[in-house]
Design a protein around this motif. Structure first.
Motif, PDB file in Angstrom:
ATOM      1  N   LEU A  76      48.299  42.805 135.378  1.00  0.00           N
ATOM      2  CA  LEU A  76      47.284  43.593 134.212  1.00  0.00           C
ATOM      3  C   LEU A  76      48.116  43.999 133.460  1.00  0.00           C
ATOM      4  O   LEU A  76      48.458  44.301 132.538  1.00  0.00           O
TER       5      LEU A  76
ATOM      6  N   GLU B 177      39.494  41.995 127.755  1.00  0.00           N
ATOM      7  CA  GLU B 177      39.442  42.206 128.788  1.00  0.00           C
ATOM      8  C   GLU B 177      40.766  41.407 129.462  1.00  0.00           C
ATOM      9  O   GLU B 177      41.381  40.475 128.901  1.00  0.00           O
TER      10      GLU B 177
ATOM     11  N   TYR C  97      40.710  52.280 132.883  1.00  0.00           N
ATOM     12  CA  TYR C  97      39.632  50.788 133.386  1.00  0.00           C
ATOM     13  C   TYR C  97      38.918  50.997 133.938  1.00  0.00           C
ATOM     14  O   TYR C  97      38.363  51.177 134.380  1.00  0.00           O
TER      15      TYR C  97
ATOM     16  N   VAL D  23      37.055  47.969 137.074  1.00  0.00           N
ATOM     17  CA  VAL D  23      37.846  46.535 137.389  1.00  0.00           C
ATOM     18  C   VAL D  23      36.261  46.322 138.206  1.00  0.00           C
ATOM     19  O   VAL D  23      35.746  46.897 139.099  1.00  0.00           O
TER      20      VAL D  23
ATOM     21  N   ALA E  75      47.404  39.922 141.063  1.00  0.00           N
ATOM     22  CA  ALA E  75      46.775  40.833 141.431  1.00  0.00           C
ATOM     23  C   ALA E  75      47.612  41.170 143.394  1.00  0.00           C
ATOM     24  O   ALA E  75      48.249  41.839 143.070  1.00  0.00           O
TER      25      ALA E  75
ATOM     26  N   LEU F  54      40.772  39.111 139.551  1.00  0.00           N
ATOM     27  CA  LEU F  54      40.322  40.699 138.884  1.00  0.00           C
ATOM     28  C   LEU F  54      39.348  40.386 137.682  1.00  0.00           C
ATOM     29  O   LEU F  54      40.656  40.453 137.352  1.00  0.00           O
ATOM     30  N   GLN F  55      38.241  41.053 137.423  1.00  0.00           N
ATOM     31  CA  GLN F  55      38.548  40.849 135.958  1.00  0.00           C
ATOM     32  C   GLN F  55      38.491  42.570 135.889  1.00  0.00           C
ATOM     33  O   GLN F  55      37.808  43.134 136.150  1.00  0.00           O
ATOM     34  N   PHE F  56      39.509  42.652 134.179  1.00  0.00           N
ATOM     35  CA  PHE F  56      40.256  44.183 133.913  1.00  0.00           C
ATOM     36  C   PHE F  56      39.109  44.733 132.758  1.00  0.00           C
ATOM     37  O   PHE F  56      39.415  43.621 131.625  1.00  0.00           O
TER      38      PHE F  56
ATOM     39  N   THR G 179      36.008  52.540 138.237  1.00  0.00           N
ATOM     40  CA  THR G 179      36.180  53.127 137.256  1.00  0.00           C
ATOM     41  C   THR G 179      37.423  54.059 136.614  1.00  0.00           C
ATOM     42  O   THR G 179      37.079  54.688 137.604  1.00  0.00           O
TER      43      THR G 179
END
Ligand code: ZN
Length: 159
Positions: A45, A59, A13, A15, A67, A129-131, A25
């Motif tokens: 997630l 994504e 992952y 983030v 989160a 958050l963007q994963f 990462t």
């Protein structure tokens, strides 16, 4: 094999906050191994992973409520400098503090002569958050892993 409760997924992952460079990462280390359905990763997630299979890349945007929760006021604490391993502390720096509840990630707010003000909020509290996720493999969990609620062996708890 699909990702679902009581299966073990290994994944990479990265983030970031939306539109920002990555803050973390797993790409420079082994993939993370997680037992699904036991609260081992943030709910947003985990939800995004369900039904994916090995080799999938996707994504996921996860709101703070799914989160690390909202930032809370009143979590600034004054701590003697001797409790820090680091010698050069700077405002904004994230450090691990050994508290009575075990190690805890905190953010330095202000550095004084003998004391340091730290913010006990999780560094990612209050943030969307963007994963970026890559599923490496998926397997059935062992019964003992389900009993313990975590992964054993590679990428998990060694005991
Ligand atoms: Zn165990």
């Amino acid at each position: 094999m699909k990702i679902e409760k009581n299966r073990v997924v290994r994944f990479h992952y990265t983030v970031s906050e939306p539109g920002q460079p990555p803050v973390e990462t797993s790409k420079d280390r082994e993939p993370l191994a997680v037992l699904i359905g036991h609260g081992n990763i943030i709910p947003g997630l985990e939800d995004a992973m369900l039904d994916h299979v090995a080799g999938d890349s996707f994504e996921a945007t996860v709101g703070s409520d799914q989160a690390y929760g909202e930032r809370r006021e009143g979590l600034i604490q004054r701590v003697p400098k001797k409790h820090f391993r680091e010698t050069r502390l700077q405002p904004g720096q994230q450090v691990v503090l050994n508290s009575s509840m075990g190690p805890r990630a905190v953010t330095v707010v202000k550095v004084g002569g003998t004391v340091v003000d730290v913010d006990l909020n999780h560094p990612m509290a209050g943030k969307t958050l963007q994963f970026q996720v890559e599923i490496v493999d998926v397997r059935e969990a062992e019964q003992v892993e389900i009993d313990h609620g975590h992964v054993h062996g590679e990428g998990g708890t060694q005991h």
